[in-house]
Motif scaffolding. Structure first.
Motif, PDB file in Angstrom:
ATOM      1  N   GLY A  45       0.810  -1.205   0.000  1.00 45.27           N
ATOM      2  CA  GLY A  45       0.000   0.000   0.000  1.00 45.27           C
ATOM      3  C   GLY A  45       0.845   1.257   0.000  1.00 45.27           C
ATOM      4  O   GLY A  45       2.027   1.246  -0.346  1.00 45.27           O
ATOM      5  N   GLU A  46       0.203   2.339   0.425  1.00 47.97           N
ATOM      6  CA  GLU A  46       0.850   3.646   0.428  1.00 47.97           C
ATOM      7  C   GLU A  46       0.518   4.361   1.735  1.00 47.97           C
ATOM      8  O   GLU A  46      -0.620   4.337   2.198  1.00 47.97           O
ATOM      9  CB  GLU A  46       0.332   4.461  -0.752  1.00 47.97           C
ATOM     10  CG  GLU A  46       0.857   5.860  -0.823  1.00 47.97           C
ATOM     11  CD  GLU A  46       0.301   6.622  -2.021  1.00 47.97           C
ATOM     12  OE1 GLU A  46       0.083   7.826  -1.860  1.00 47.97           O
ATOM     13  OE2 GLU A  46       0.092   6.010  -3.085  1.00 47.97           O
ATOM     14  N   LEU A  47       1.530   4.984   2.333  1.00 52.84           N
ATOM     15  CA  LEU A  47       1.359   5.764   3.551  1.00 52.84           C
ATOM     16  C   LEU A  47       1.983   7.134   3.348  1.00 52.84           C
ATOM     17  O   LEU A  47       2.960   7.278   2.614  1.00 52.84           O
ATOM     18  CB  LEU A  47       2.031   5.083   4.746  1.00 52.84           C
ATOM     19  CG  LEU A  47       1.401   3.807   5.262  1.00 52.84           C
ATOM     20  CD1 LEU A  47       2.290   3.174   6.315  1.00 52.84           C
ATOM     21  CD2 LEU A  47       0.031   4.079   5.831  1.00 52.84           C
ATOM     22  N   GLY A  68     -11.353   0.377   7.874  1.00 53.49           N
ATOM     23  CA  GLY A  68     -10.702   0.479   6.566  1.00 53.49           C
ATOM     24  C   GLY A  68      -9.208   0.302   6.721  1.00 53.49           C
ATOM     25  O   GLY A  68      -8.630   0.627   7.755  1.00 53.49           O
ATOM     26  N   HIS A  69      -8.550  -0.237   5.734  1.00 50.83           N
ATOM     27  CA  HIS A  69      -7.106  -0.475   5.729  1.00 50.83           C
ATOM     28  C   HIS A  69      -6.689  -1.471   6.809  1.00 50.83           C
ATOM     29  O   HIS A  69      -5.518  -1.544   7.145  1.00 50.83           O
ATOM     30  CB  HIS A  69      -6.306   0.822   5.886  1.00 50.83           C
ATOM     31  CG  HIS A  69      -6.696   1.892   4.920  1.00 50.83           C
ATOM     32  ND1 HIS A  69      -6.527   1.750   3.564  1.00 50.83           N
ATOM     33  CD2 HIS A  69      -7.267   3.102   5.111  1.00 50.83           C
ATOM     34  CE1 HIS A  69      -6.966   2.836   2.963  1.00 50.83           C
ATOM     35  NE2 HIS A  69      -7.416   3.671   3.873  1.00 50.83           N
ATOM     36  N   LYS A  82      -7.284  -5.620   8.196  1.00 50.83           N
ATOM     37  CA  LYS A  82      -7.795  -6.936   7.821  1.00 50.83           C
ATOM     38  C   LYS A  82      -7.852  -7.787   9.081  1.00 50.83           C
ATOM     39  O   LYS A  82      -6.899  -7.814   9.867  1.00 50.83           O
ATOM     40  CB  LYS A  82      -6.874  -7.579   6.789  1.00 50.83           C
ATOM     41  CG  LYS A  82      -7.340  -8.910   6.291  1.00 50.83           C
ATOM     42  CD  LYS A  82      -6.372  -9.472   5.270  1.00 50.83           C
ATOM     43  CE  LYS A  82      -6.744 -10.889   4.934  1.00 50.83           C
ATOM     44  NZ  LYS A  82      -5.660 -11.590   4.267  1.00 50.83           N
ATOM     45  N   GLY A 137      -2.450  -4.898   9.212  1.00 51.32           N
ATOM     46  CA  GLY A 137      -2.577  -3.699   8.411  1.00 51.32           C
ATOM     47  C   GLY A 137      -1.224  -3.112   8.082  1.00 51.32           C
ATOM     48  O   GLY A 137      -0.179  -3.621   8.499  1.00 51.32           O
ATOM     49  N   VAL A 138      -1.242  -2.001   7.373  1.00 47.94           N
ATOM     50  CA  VAL A 138      -0.024  -1.340   6.925  1.00 47.94           C
ATOM     51  C   VAL A 138       0.439  -0.302   7.945  1.00 47.94           C
ATOM     52  O   VAL A 138       1.624  -0.128   8.166  1.00 47.94           O
ATOM     53  CB  VAL A 138      -0.272  -0.674   5.547  1.00 47.94           C
ATOM     54  CG1 VAL A 138       0.957   0.056   5.074  1.00 47.94           C
ATOM     55  CG2 VAL A 138      -0.689  -1.705   4.528  1.00 47.94           C
ATOM     56  N   ASP A 139      -0.506   0.369   8.574  1.00 46.45           N
ATOM     57  CA  ASP A 139      -0.206   1.459   9.505  1.00 46.45           C
ATOM     58  C   ASP A 139      -0.083   0.913  10.928  1.00 46.45           C
ATOM     59  O   ASP A 139      -1.041   0.382  11.486  1.00 46.45           O
ATOM     60  CB  ASP A 139      -1.309   2.508   9.433  1.00 46.45           C
ATOM     61  CG  ASP A 139      -0.996   3.769  10.193  1.00 46.45           C
ATOM     62  OD1 ASP A 139       0.084   3.836  10.820  1.00 46.45           O
ATOM     63  OD2 ASP A 139      -1.831   4.695  10.167  1.00 46.45           O
TER      64      ASP A 139
END
Length: 178
Positions: free
Chosen positions: A31-33, A120-121, A123, A136-138
């Motif tokens: 993803g993108e942060l 959101g973002h 799982k 998650g990414v964050d």
């Protein structure tokens, strides 16, 4: 002097870091942060490394933000390349977890099931009826979601029931004596 801020952040394979318009944008396979660049530090991308330096060596706030900004960038790089997860479990008679679409349904001994809406973002993975993972990414968002879920039924020291992080130890207390 910051000990964390001195070390440059290594950009792993498949990750790109861009600094534009006062923002730091990190893109990777997951993803993108992005985060706002602080006015107290200088951030530069140099040859597969991100270097953070304070604008004023003698300013306390600038030196404090130096290590913080470096740690935030390092967490973004790890997040978009590997991701973060928190393994959790529910302990108690009849306690269980299940997925309802993207939301998490928790049966924690109340008269009703609790449905945690996915922000959101994030799982949710169900490992077993009593164990699940928040991924998650964050890093901040994963920790916040896991903490909010844990607050539905905090670990209790007398019977050992509640929502726990896997491996969390809660000191058990002795009950009433006659």
């Amino acid at each position: 002097m910051s000990r964390v801020g001195k070390h440059p952040v290594e950009i792993s394979e498949g990750v790109s870091v861009e600094i534009k318009d006062g923002k730091i944008v990190v893109k990777g396979k997951l993803g993108e942060l992005s985060t706002a660049n602080s006015s107290l530090v200088n951030v530069k991308v140099e040859d597969k490394h991100v270097v953070v330096t304070p604008k004023d060596e003698n300013d306390i706030a600038s030196r404090a933000m130096w290590g913080t900004m470096r740690a935030n960038i390092a967490n973004m790089v790890v997040g978009v390349s590997k991701g973060f997860s928190k393994a959790m479990e529910v302990v108690g008679v009849g306690y269980k977890v299940a997925l309802k679409g993207n939301d998490l349904s928790l049966n924690l001994g109340y008269s009703h099931d609790i449905t945690y809406k996915n922000p959101g973002h994030i799982k949710f993975e169900i490992v077993s009826a009593t164990e699940f993972k928040v991924t998650g990414v964050d890093k901040v968002l994963v920790g916040r979601v896991a903490d909010e879920i844990k607050k539905f039924r905090l670990p209790e020291p007398y019977k050992g029931k509640g929502v726990f992080y896997v491996g969390q130890w809660v000191r058990r207390k002795e009950g009433k004596k006659k």
